[in-house]
Design a protein around this motif. Structure first.
Motif, PDB file in Angstrom:
ATOM      1  N   GLU A 146       0.872   3.799   5.719  1.00  0.00           N
ATOM      2  CA  GLU A 146      -0.549   2.944   6.401  1.00  0.00           C
ATOM      3  C   GLU A 146      -0.146   1.877   5.395  1.00  0.00           C
ATOM      4  O   GLU A 146      -1.297   1.479   4.595  1.00  0.00           O
ATOM      5  CB  GLU A 146      -1.627   3.525   5.849  1.00  0.00           C
ATOM      6  CG  GLU A 146      -3.336   3.288   7.264  1.00  0.00           C
ATOM      7  CD  GLU A 146      -4.237   3.308   6.789  1.00  0.00           C
ATOM      8  OE1 GLU A 146      -5.521   2.747   6.695  1.00  0.00           O
ATOM      9  OE2 GLU A 146      -4.093   4.437   6.847  1.00  0.00           O
ATOM     10  N   GLY A 192       0.889  -1.424   0.210  1.00  0.00           N
ATOM     11  CA  GLY A 192      -0.405   0.330  -0.117  1.00  0.00           C
ATOM     12  C   GLY A 192       1.029   1.364   0.248  1.00  0.00           C
ATOM     13  O   GLY A 192       0.248   2.401   0.613  1.00  0.00           O
ATOM     14  N   ILE A 237      -0.381  -2.050   4.762  1.00  0.00           N
ATOM     15  CA  ILE A 237      -0.842  -3.729   5.033  1.00  0.00           C
ATOM     16  C   ILE A 237       0.212  -4.524   4.594  1.00  0.00           C
ATOM     17  O   ILE A 237       0.759  -4.657   3.643  1.00  0.00           O
ATOM     18  CB  ILE A 237      -1.473  -3.251   3.137  1.00  0.00           C
ATOM     19  CG1 ILE A 237      -2.404  -1.877   2.787  1.00  0.00           C
ATOM     20  CG2 ILE A 237      -2.818  -4.590   3.510  1.00  0.00           C
ATOM     21  CD1 ILE A 237      -3.403  -1.769   2.267  1.00  0.00           C
ATOM     22  N   TYR A 238       0.670  -5.015   5.570  1.00  0.00           N
ATOM     23  CA  TYR A 238       1.015  -6.931   5.674  1.00  0.00           C
ATOM     24  C   TYR A 238       0.019  -7.713   5.538  1.00  0.00           C
ATOM     25  O   TYR A 238      -1.424  -8.164   4.869  1.00  0.00           O
ATOM     26  CB  TYR A 238       1.048  -6.702   7.442  1.00  0.00           C
ATOM     27  CG  TYR A 238       2.312  -5.379   7.933  1.00  0.00           C
ATOM     28  CD1 TYR A 238       3.405  -4.584   7.047  1.00  0.00           C
ATOM     29  CD2 TYR A 238       1.420  -4.358   7.959  1.00  0.00           C
ATOM     30  CE1 TYR A 238       4.555  -4.476   7.440  1.00  0.00           C
ATOM     31  CE2 TYR A 238       2.483  -3.081   8.521  1.00  0.00           C
ATOM     32  CZ  TYR A 238       3.819  -3.382   8.325  1.00  0.00           C
ATOM     33  OH  TYR A 238       4.501  -2.275   8.528  1.00  0.00           O
ATOM     34  N   THR A 273     -10.301  -8.709   2.696  1.00  0.00           N
ATOM     35  CA  THR A 273     -11.139  -7.412   2.646  1.00  0.00           C
ATOM     36  C   THR A 273     -12.564  -8.504   3.381  1.00  0.00           C
ATOM     37  O   THR A 273     -12.649  -9.064   2.889  1.00  0.00           O
ATOM     38  CB  THR A 273     -11.595  -6.610   1.849  1.00  0.00           C
ATOM     39  OG1 THR A 273     -11.949  -5.650   2.012  1.00  0.00           O
ATOM     40  CG2 THR A 273     -12.097  -7.545   0.759  1.00  0.00           C
ATOM     41  N   ALA A 287      -7.980  -3.121   2.503  1.00  0.00           N
ATOM     42  CA  ALA A 287      -7.330  -4.736   2.229  1.00  0.00           C
ATOM     43  C   ALA A 287      -7.172  -5.102   4.186  1.00  0.00           C
ATOM     44  O   ALA A 287      -6.086  -3.977   4.071  1.00  0.00           O
ATOM     45  CB  ALA A 287      -5.939  -4.871   1.485  1.00  0.00           C
ATOM     46  N   SER A 288      -7.310  -5.823   3.807  1.00  0.00           N
ATOM     47  CA  SER A 288      -7.167  -6.537   5.598  1.00  0.00           C
ATOM     48  C   SER A 288      -5.638  -7.179   5.346  1.00  0.00           C
ATOM     49  O   SER A 288      -4.612  -7.383   6.671  1.00  0.00           O
ATOM     50  CB  SER A 288      -7.917  -7.782   6.416  1.00  0.00           C
ATOM     51  OG  SER A 288      -8.183  -8.998   5.271  1.00  0.00           O
ATOM     52  N   PHE A 293      -5.369  -9.823  -1.593  1.00  0.00           N
ATOM     53  CA  PHE A 293      -6.188  -8.743  -0.351  1.00  0.00           C
ATOM     54  C   PHE A 293      -7.324  -9.996   0.197  1.00  0.00           C
ATOM     55  O   PHE A 293      -8.193 -10.495  -0.855  1.00  0.00           O
ATOM     56  CB  PHE A 293      -5.888  -7.784  -1.194  1.00  0.00           C
ATOM     57  CG  PHE A 293      -7.076  -7.151  -2.152  1.00  0.00           C
ATOM     58  CD1 PHE A 293      -6.598  -7.045  -3.198  1.00  0.00           C
ATOM     59  CD2 PHE A 293      -7.952  -7.563  -1.606  1.00  0.00           C
ATOM     60  CE1 PHE A 293      -7.246  -7.155  -4.457  1.00  0.00           C
ATOM     61  CE2 PHE A 293      -9.801  -6.665  -2.184  1.00  0.00           C
ATOM     62  CZ  PHE A 293      -8.802  -6.280  -3.767  1.00  0.00           C
ATOM     63  N   ARG A 300      -5.265   1.023   0.931  1.00  0.00           N
ATOM     64  CA  ARG A 300      -4.863   1.478   2.108  1.00  0.00           C
ATOM     65  C   ARG A 300      -7.218   1.782   3.059  1.00  0.00           C
ATOM     66  O   ARG A 300      -8.069   2.229   2.061  1.00  0.00           O
ATOM     67  CB  ARG A 300      -4.290   2.555   2.778  1.00  0.00           C
ATOM     68  CG  ARG A 300      -3.529   2.367   2.536  1.00  0.00           C
ATOM     69  CD  ARG A 300      -2.304   3.598   2.105  1.00  0.00           C
ATOM     70  NE  ARG A 300      -3.014   4.537   1.071  1.00  0.00           N
ATOM     71  CZ  ARG A 300      -3.489   5.855   1.649  1.00  0.00           C
ATOM     72  NH1 ARG A 300      -2.439   6.689   1.576  1.00  0.00           N
ATOM     73  NH2 ARG A 300      -3.785   6.314   0.694  1.00  0.00           N
TER      74      ARG A 300
END
Lengths: 293, 293
Positions: free
Chosen positions: B126, B65, B128-129, B248, B183-184, B246, B180
């Motif tokens: 921020e 991200g 996203i891992y 979500t 997506a978790s 991803f 951002r």
């Protein structure tokens, strides 16, 4: 096309290239590749290799007056021995810690020859380039010259322990930061003092006149040099010492600023209109070819 | 120690490693090495090589991200042909421009095999891992899968023009930025969809259940696939498509956010408690070995 011509072509194509590190959007970024055959003499530990490869990139940040934020490396080898890999990472972590950077890993790759590609990234507010030297200024170097030359001799005679010690250097990031506002032009001495002076001269459109007896020669050189000629070869041509070579209108203030970071700095001569001389004679634009590369 | 074990060891040692890019001090940094034999099929132009090598690193930024600020590359080859080097740089510049980054050069190195080591750097607020997926969420992919598989087939049959076209991809930086807040968990599909799902599952401590008929397969795959089994192989296992995979909690909103950047996104299944299945059967954690590497 040889490597230097190719680099010149690249620098002409890419405005941000052609200095020790590229400067873009407040960041300095630099990348290098090193090989076992050409860069790591027999006896070099993987810890030294990690230290030195990452250190070389950190030195490029130092040469811009940048902070050192982080570094990454690709570790390419025929096989991944856990002890060797851990030693490499240990050396990389340690050299990063010396300059306040974080080593954040990278990539692994199977490769017939041990090869590493390192990249360092740092923030830079007021970059110091190679092209700002003016006749009448003074040219200085940080630390001492010839450390790598002495290390190579130690490796060559089988004294790997001394070689590894000499090969683990401190990148001059703190000195580089301290030189903002003092240095008019700067680069590191990775190609040797002679080549660095020629490159600064070309970038700035000036010359240099240095004195042999003013060069700060590393004490380890005296133990290995055959005579004064050899001593000069070690100090000026072998290179890869990763010291900073810089010009300044006020050497007293610049040297004091560097010394405040715990590193020595020495005035070695003057910025002139043209030509690079040492002791009044032309100093050839010649480095040292390591190994077969 | 094989490459995956070695990478796991590294990730355990270095807290910032182990994702698509390292995140440190507001920056995302990633590095990769590619080789002629293993990564560039016969017929790959140097322009495609530059595009693809730099693009692969930009894709790693996308997967976090992150913005894409700049990229560098080491170009290592037996000789420096000006046309080849310029073509490589041209491809690198073009793929950077596609994502708003600047290509700022790098290093040259003499090497027996054409090899390139690329690094991309971007700012990230921020990140996203890979470890944020939760059972009950939806798993999605950007774009279409199998583009590289189709390209490899084209190169193999001597149709280098189509192969090169298919190998020049757009890194999903804009899509990654748009995800951002949506997506978790995220990574790119460079090792293939199957391996990406296994890696996300391992990092997040979850499983995945996907449906074959929901996979967005690139139209070029239909022209080369022998049958449905082969088509699935191209879409799920060959990899190097550099799409984003991803998860979500709200697929409708996430897909809309990606589509607003001009890229398609497709829900392909669900996040489950454990195991990775496709069409109800176990999906093996298997990629494709390119060339001899």
């Amino acid at each position: 096309m040889d490597e230097r011509s190719a680099l010149a072509t690249l620098a002409a194509t890419l405005p941000a290239a052609g200095d020790d590190a590229a400067v873009v959007d407040g960041l300095a970024v630099t990348t290098d590749m090193l090989h076992e055959r050409s860069d790591f003499p027999t006896g070099t530990t993987r810890r030294t290799a990690g230290w030195r490869a990452v250190g070389a990139s950190l030195s490029d940040l130092a040469a811009m007056g940048a902070e050192a934020t982080c570094a990454v490396a690709v570790y390419a080898a025929p096989e991944f021995d856990e002890a060797e890999l851990s030693a490499f990472v240990g050396g990389a972590v340690e050299v990063c810690e010396l300059v306040g950077a974080e080593y954040v890993g990278g990539d692994l790759d199977e490769h017939t020859e041990f090869t590493t590609a390192t990249t360092a990234v740092g923030r830079v507010d007021e970059a110091i380039y190679r092209d700002g030297a003016t006749p009448g200024e003074t040219v200085c170097v940080t630390g001492e010259l010839g450390r790598t030359a002495a290390g190579l001799r130690r490796f060559a005679t089988g004294d790997a322990e001394s070689g590894n010690d000499l090969f683990q250097f401190t990148p001059r990031v703190a000195a580089g930061r301290a030189l903002r506002g003092h240095a008019s032009a700067m680069m590191d001495s990775s190609d040797g003092l002679a080549r660095s002076l020629h490159q600064l001269a070309e970038a700035s459109g000036c010359g240099f006149s240095i004195e042999w007896d003013r060069l700060p020669v590393h004490p380890a050189v005296d133990a290995v040099a055959e005579d004064e000629t050899d001593r000069r070869e070690c100090a000026a041509h072998v290179g890869e010492d990763f010291e900073l070579v810089f010009t300044t209108p006020d050497p007293e203030a610049a040297i004091a600023a560097v010394e405040a970071t715990g590193t020595a700095a020495t005035a070695i001569g003057d910025v002139t209109g043209a030509g690079v001389t040492a002791g009044g004679e032309a100093l050839p634009d010649r480095g040292y070819t390591h190994g077969d590369n």
